[in-house]
Write a protein that holds these residues in place. Structure first.
Motif, short mmCIF file in Angstrom:
data_model
loop_
_atom_site.label_atom_id
_atom_site.label_comp_id
_atom_site.label_asym_id
_atom_site.label_seq_id
_atom_site.Cartn_x
_atom_site.Cartn_y
_atom_site.Cartn_z
N UNK A 109 0.84 -1.19 0.00
CA UNK A 109 0.00 0.00 0.00
C UNK A 109 0.88 1.24 0.00
N UNK A 110 0.44 2.26 -0.76
CA UNK A 110 1.16 3.51 -0.82
C UNK A 110 0.89 4.37 0.39
N UNK A 111 1.73 5.32 0.68
CA UNK A 111 2.91 5.65 -0.10
C UNK A 111 4.03 4.64 0.14
N UNK A 112 4.76 4.34 -0.92
CA UNK A 112 5.90 3.43 -0.83
C UNK A 112 6.78 3.64 -2.05
N UNK A 113 8.02 3.23 -1.93
CA UNK A 113 8.96 3.26 -3.05
C UNK A 113 9.53 1.86 -3.18
N UNK A 114 9.47 1.31 -4.38
CA UNK A 114 10.00 -0.03 -4.66
C UNK A 114 11.21 0.18 -5.57
N UNK A 115 12.39 -0.16 -5.05
CA UNK A 115 13.63 0.02 -5.80
C UNK A 115 14.03 -1.30 -6.44
N UNK A 120 12.68 2.38 -10.63
CA UNK A 120 12.10 2.63 -9.31
C UNK A 120 10.61 2.87 -9.51
N UNK A 121 9.81 2.19 -8.70
CA UNK A 121 8.36 2.30 -8.78
C UNK A 121 7.88 3.10 -7.59
N UNK A 122 7.20 4.20 -7.85
CA UNK A 122 6.64 5.03 -6.79
C UNK A 122 5.16 4.70 -6.66
N UNK A 123 4.79 4.28 -5.46
CA UNK A 123 3.38 3.96 -5.18
C UNK A 123 2.84 5.16 -4.39
N UNK A 124 2.02 5.96 -5.02
CA UNK A 124 1.51 7.19 -4.42
C UNK A 124 0.50 6.86 -3.32
N UNK A 125 0.29 7.81 -2.41
CA UNK A 125 -0.73 7.62 -1.39
C UNK A 125 -2.08 7.33 -2.06
N UNK A 126 -2.80 6.37 -1.51
CA UNK A 126 -4.08 5.99 -2.09
C UNK A 126 -3.97 4.97 -3.19
N UNK A 127 -2.77 4.46 -3.46
CA UNK A 127 -2.59 3.43 -4.48
C UNK A 127 -2.07 2.15 -3.83
N UNK A 128 -2.22 1.06 -4.55
CA UNK A 128 -1.69 -0.22 -4.12
C UNK A 128 -0.91 -0.83 -5.28
N UNK A 129 0.28 -1.37 -4.98
CA UNK A 129 1.05 -2.13 -5.95
C UNK A 129 0.89 -3.60 -5.60
N UNK A 130 0.36 -4.37 -6.52
CA UNK A 130 0.18 -5.80 -6.31
C UNK A 130 1.06 -6.54 -7.30
N UNK A 131 1.68 -7.62 -6.86
CA UNK A 131 2.45 -8.44 -7.80
C UNK A 131 1.52 -9.49 -8.37
N UNK A 138 0.90 -4.49 -10.65
CA UNK A 138 -0.37 -3.94 -11.06
C UNK A 138 -0.71 -2.83 -10.07
N UNK A 139 -0.79 -1.59 -10.56
CA UNK A 139 -1.10 -0.44 -9.70
C UNK A 139 -2.58 -0.15 -9.76
N UNK A 140 -3.20 -0.01 -8.60
CA UNK A 140 -4.62 0.33 -8.54
C UNK A 140 -4.81 1.47 -7.56
N UNK A 141 -5.85 2.27 -7.79
CA UNK A 141 -6.17 3.38 -6.91
C UNK A 141 -7.15 2.91 -5.85
N UNK A 142 -7.00 3.48 -4.68
CA UNK A 142 -7.91 3.21 -3.58
C UNK A 142 -8.61 4.51 -3.22
N UNK A 143 -9.69 4.44 -2.48
CA UNK A 143 -10.27 5.68 -1.97
C UNK A 143 -9.24 6.40 -1.12
N UNK A 144 -9.27 7.71 -1.15
CA UNK A 144 -8.27 8.53 -0.46
C UNK A 144 -8.18 8.15 1.01
N UNK A 145 -6.97 7.88 1.47
CA UNK A 145 -6.73 7.58 2.87
C UNK A 145 -5.95 8.73 3.49
#
Length: 153
Positions: A109-115, A120-131, A138-145
């Motif tokens: 779950x974002x925010x996160x940085x995957x190096x 480098x993959x930036x996972x913004x707040x409110x997003x999820x990176x799933x393998x 696979x990046x998906x948006x979530x409701x604003x947290x």
């Protein structure tokens, strides 16, 4: 090109295949027409050389299913933390994940940085990176947290 010329002309094939001498004659005629259009000269008695052949194949492939397998995010500990700036929330202490440890991870779950070694993959707040089971992200948006801002923002 005409024999001994230094410039080439690119012309499309007038037929989808070569089934005999008539198709070769049509190709040579297409060259004469293109040469006359570009250089205002046509030389029906000169030998025509075909120097390069190019082809393009287009195929629409079916998308494989994503196959996302989700695990609990608590199973993966970040490799470190770093302050990062995100436009909507400002400076945030952000978990850093290194690629070699992501083999069994299915969700970050974002925010996160995957190096990774090549990006480098930036996972913004409110997003999820799933393998996915194919090893892609696979990046998906979530409701604003709500995201905790740093004290010195």
């Amino acid at each position: 090109r005409y024999e001994f010329q230094v410039w080439d002309l690119e012309i499309p094939l007038p037929a989808a295949s070569f089934d005999g001498p008539a198709d070769i004659t049509a190709l040579v005629e297409a060259f004469h027409i293109a040469h006359e259009r570009v250089f205002a000269v046509r030389d029906n008695d000169s030998v025509v050389e075909f120097v390069n052949w190019k082809a393009r194949l287009t195929k629409v492939l079916e998308n494989p299913p994503h196959g996302v397998t989700r695990l609990q995010t608590a199973e993966l500990q970040p490799d470190g933390l770093r302050m990062a700036y995100f436009g909507e929330v400002g400076r945030v202490e952000t978990p850093i994940y290194k690629n070699p440890r992501l083999g069994q991870v299915a969700r970050i779950d974002g925010p996160a940085i995957i190096e990774m070694p090549m990006t480098t993959l930036v996972v913004y707040p409110g997003m999820t990176a799933s393998t996915t089971r194919l090893g892609n992200f696979l990046l998906t948006s979530q409701p604003h947290q709500s995201v905790r801002k740093a004290a010195n923002a």
